[in-house]
Design a protein around this motif. Structure first.
Motif, PDB file in Angstrom:
ATOM      1  N   GLY A  29      37.694 -31.569 -42.732  1.00 54.97           N
ATOM      2  CA  GLY A  29      37.722 -31.736 -41.284  1.00 54.97           C
ATOM      3  C   GLY A  29      37.250 -33.082 -40.788  1.00 54.97           C
ATOM      4  N   SER A  30      36.925 -33.098 -39.503  1.00 54.80           N
ATOM      5  CA  SER A  30      36.622 -34.329 -38.787  1.00 54.80           C
ATOM      6  C   SER A  30      35.173 -34.777 -38.945  1.00 54.80           C
ATOM      7  N   ILE A  31      35.011 -36.087 -38.793  1.00 53.19           N
ATOM      8  CA  ILE A  31      33.686 -36.706 -38.806  1.00 53.19           C
ATOM      9  C   ILE A  31      33.667 -37.659 -37.606  1.00 53.19           C
ATOM     10  N   ASN A  32      32.809 -37.394 -36.633  1.00 57.58           N
ATOM     11  CA  ASN A  32      32.770 -38.225 -35.421  1.00 57.58           C
ATOM     12  C   ASN A  32      31.384 -38.754 -35.140  1.00 57.58           C
ATOM     13  N   MET A  33      31.352 -39.892 -34.445  1.00 59.38           N
ATOM     14  CA  MET A  33      30.115 -40.310 -33.805  1.00 59.38           C
ATOM     15  C   MET A  33      30.185 -39.754 -32.394  1.00 59.38           C
ATOM     16  N   ASP A  34      29.158 -39.062 -31.964  1.00 61.24           N
ATOM     17  CA  ASP A  34      29.120 -38.525 -30.600  1.00 61.24           C
ATOM     18  C   ASP A  34      28.373 -39.496 -29.690  1.00 61.24           C
ATOM     19  N   MET A  35      29.083 -40.009 -28.704  1.00 62.77           N
ATOM     20  CA  MET A  35      28.446 -40.856 -27.697  1.00 62.77           C
ATOM     21  C   MET A  35      28.117 -39.913 -26.549  1.00 62.77           C
ATOM     22  N   ALA A  52      33.530 -39.245 -30.257  1.00 63.68           N
ATOM     23  CA  ALA A  52      33.613 -38.242 -29.195  1.00 63.68           C
ATOM     24  C   ALA A  52      32.759 -38.717 -28.026  1.00 63.68           C
ATOM     25  N   VAL A  53      33.341 -38.715 -26.856  1.00 65.62           N
ATOM     26  CA  VAL A  53      32.602 -39.088 -25.653  1.00 65.62           C
ATOM     27  C   VAL A  53      32.212 -37.780 -24.968  1.00 65.62           C
ATOM     28  N   ILE A  54      30.916 -37.511 -24.961  1.00 66.24           N
ATOM     29  CA  ILE A  54      30.440 -36.204 -24.492  1.00 66.24           C
ATOM     30  C   ILE A  54      29.555 -36.358 -23.263  1.00 66.24           C
ATOM     31  N   THR A  55      29.752 -35.509 -22.290  1.00 68.13           N
ATOM     32  CA  THR A  55      28.834 -35.437 -21.155  1.00 68.13           C
ATOM     33  C   THR A  55      28.133 -34.082 -21.233  1.00 68.13           C
ATOM     34  N   VAL A  93      35.677 -35.743 -24.794  1.00 67.05           N
ATOM     35  CA  VAL A  93      36.948 -36.462 -24.999  1.00 67.05           C
ATOM     36  C   VAL A  93      36.866 -37.065 -26.396  1.00 67.05           C
ATOM     37  N   ILE A  94      37.934 -36.871 -27.181  1.00 72.84           N
ATOM     38  CA  ILE A  94      37.901 -37.318 -28.568  1.00 72.84           C
ATOM     39  C   ILE A  94      38.873 -38.445 -28.868  1.00 72.84           C
ATOM     40  N   LEU A  95      38.401 -39.434 -29.619  1.00 72.10           N
ATOM     41  CA  LEU A  95      39.278 -40.468 -30.160  1.00 72.10           C
ATOM     42  C   LEU A  95      39.323 -40.210 -31.658  1.00 72.10           C
ATOM     43  N   ALA A  96      40.452 -39.723 -32.146  1.00 75.75           N
ATOM     44  CA  ALA A  96      40.521 -39.240 -33.534  1.00 75.75           C
ATOM     45  C   ALA A  96      40.230 -40.335 -34.559  1.00 75.75           C
ATOM     46  N   GLY A  97      40.756 -41.542 -34.342  1.00 82.91           N
ATOM     47  CA  GLY A  97      40.518 -42.629 -35.298  1.00 82.91           C
ATOM     48  C   GLY A  97      40.829 -42.192 -36.719  1.00 82.91           C
ATOM     49  N   LEU A 136      39.425 -20.534 -40.641  1.00 78.53           N
ATOM     50  CA  LEU A 136      39.984 -21.519 -39.706  1.00 78.53           C
ATOM     51  C   LEU A 136      39.316 -21.345 -38.346  1.00 78.53           C
ATOM     52  N   ASN A 137      38.588 -22.381 -37.951  1.00 79.57           N
ATOM     53  CA  ASN A 137      38.000 -22.412 -36.610  1.00 79.57           C
ATOM     54  C   ASN A 137      38.974 -23.229 -35.746  1.00 79.57           C
ATOM     55  N   PRO A 138      39.805 -22.537 -34.940  1.00 74.96           N
ATOM     56  CA  PRO A 138      40.899 -23.232 -34.257  1.00 74.96           C
ATOM     57  C   PRO A 138      40.444 -23.974 -32.999  1.00 74.96           C
ATOM     58  N   ALA A 139      39.534 -24.913 -33.168  1.00 79.66           N
ATOM     59  CA  ALA A 139      38.982 -25.688 -32.055  1.00 79.66           C
ATOM     60  C   ALA A 139      39.163 -27.173 -32.360  1.00 79.66           C
ATOM     61  N   PRO A 140      39.582 -27.978 -31.354  1.00 83.70           N
ATOM     62  CA  PRO A 140      40.017 -27.581 -30.021  1.00 83.70           C
ATOM     63  C   PRO A 140      41.310 -26.753 -30.056  1.00 83.70           C
TER      64      PRO A 140
END
Ligand code: RIB
Ligand code: NA
Length: 294
Positions: A8-14, A95-98, A107-111, A161-165
């Motif tokens: 799966g994904s690996i993100n930096m959360d801003m 990931a830009v998180i509020t 909001v996600i930027l997959a990169g 399978l965690n179908p998120a988003p």
């Protein structure tokens, strides 16, 4: 030793905190900003790693400093990062998180997460197959998810399978996985129906629906509804609660626990995790979960 493979994904959360999340078209003042490790894949791997499981992470990062930070963070949480691919010239997922008082927006930027393609999977396939349980989410290409589901199915693996988003899932894929763990919104999108009880009866001990403060639901093989109420606890940040639930559920399943007990364990872990800031902040150890379940 038995293992879990997270693909799966690996993100930096801003992550920006504010008193509430802004409404459409609105500008509000924030309170703080932090850069913290996230990404649904990495979060689920860390959740399982903190609980003491042997976890291998499969995914991609860019050749930037975020990528390095995120790989180190996985290592520090006991997750094996040997098979993570560093892709040149691509940005690490962001990931830009509020975070508001009771909820969040993302909001996600997959990169580099878009580089988790079938070709990469083929290069690590034998490593994935060393695990008994394979965990997937929806932050990597759909084609890859379908390929890994087939792979797991052919090799008698337990596939979660965690179908998120939220996005659609083919019937054939649902048939080949062991567990599908959507929230209410994702359930409606996947099945085009809000008859949750009917859907769970159609997929007993497979469809597990998380309903936030109302806890988690499934139906057992004799058609009885299983409901595990949410833990009563102070909420600091719900980001990653679903990831904690999935990671913890994978650990229980790996340990051969029955679905009801597995859901109690996973639900407790998720409840504990919301007590601290950040997707991975607050993810508990095995003892913390056991103490809370007493
Ligand atoms: O589930 C929470 C995660 O979703 C965050 O960590 C963020 O990276 C997004 O992928
Ligand atoms: Na948290």
């Amino acid at each position: 030793m038995k293992k879990i493979a997270v693909v799966g994904s690996i993100n930096m959360d801003m992550t920006v905190t504010a008193d509430r999340i802004p409404s459409k078209g609105e500008t509000i003042k924030g309170n703080s900003i932090s850069y913290i490790p996230g990404g649904k894949g990495a979060n689920q791997a860390v959740a399982a790693g903190r609980l003491g499981a042997d976890v291998d992470m499969f995914g991609c990062v860019g050749d930037d400093s975020f990528g390095e930070t995120l790989v180190n963070n996985l290592n520090e949480n006991g997750v094996c990062t040997d098979y993570i691919k560093k892709v040149a010239g691509v940005s690490t997922g962001l990931a830009v998180i509020t975070v508001g008082e009771n909820d969040n927006t993302i909001v996600i930027l997959a990169g580099a997460n878009d580089c988790v393609d079938v070709e990469y999977i083929k290069s690590v396939e034998d490593k994935i197959l060393e695990s008994e349980v394979i965990v997937l989410q929806h932050e990597i290409p759909q084609e890859t998810i379908e390929y890994v589901v087939e792979l797991g199915y052919r090799n008698n693996k337990i596939v979660i399978l965690n179908p998120a988003p939220a996005r659609e899932v083919k019937r054939d894929i649902i048939d080949k996985i062991s567990y599908l763990t959507p929230n209410e919104h994702e359930t409606s999108i996947i099945f085009g129906s809000d008859d949750f009880e009917g859907l769970m009866k159609k997929y007993p001990e497979k469809l597990i629906i998380t309903m936030g403060s109302r806890g988690v639901y499934s139906v057992d093989r004799i058609g009885e509804i299983i409901n595990i109420p949410a833990l009563k606890t102070e909420v600091v940040d719900t980001t990653g609660a679903g990831d904690t639930l999935n990671g913890a559920f994978a650990v229980s399943v790996l340990n051969g626990v029955n679905i009801k007990e597995a859901l109690v364990f996973a639900n407790t872990a998720a409840g504990i995790s919301v007590g601290k800031f950040g997707a991975q902040g607050g993810m508990p150890t095995y003892d913390e979960v056991m103490n809370r379940m007493k």
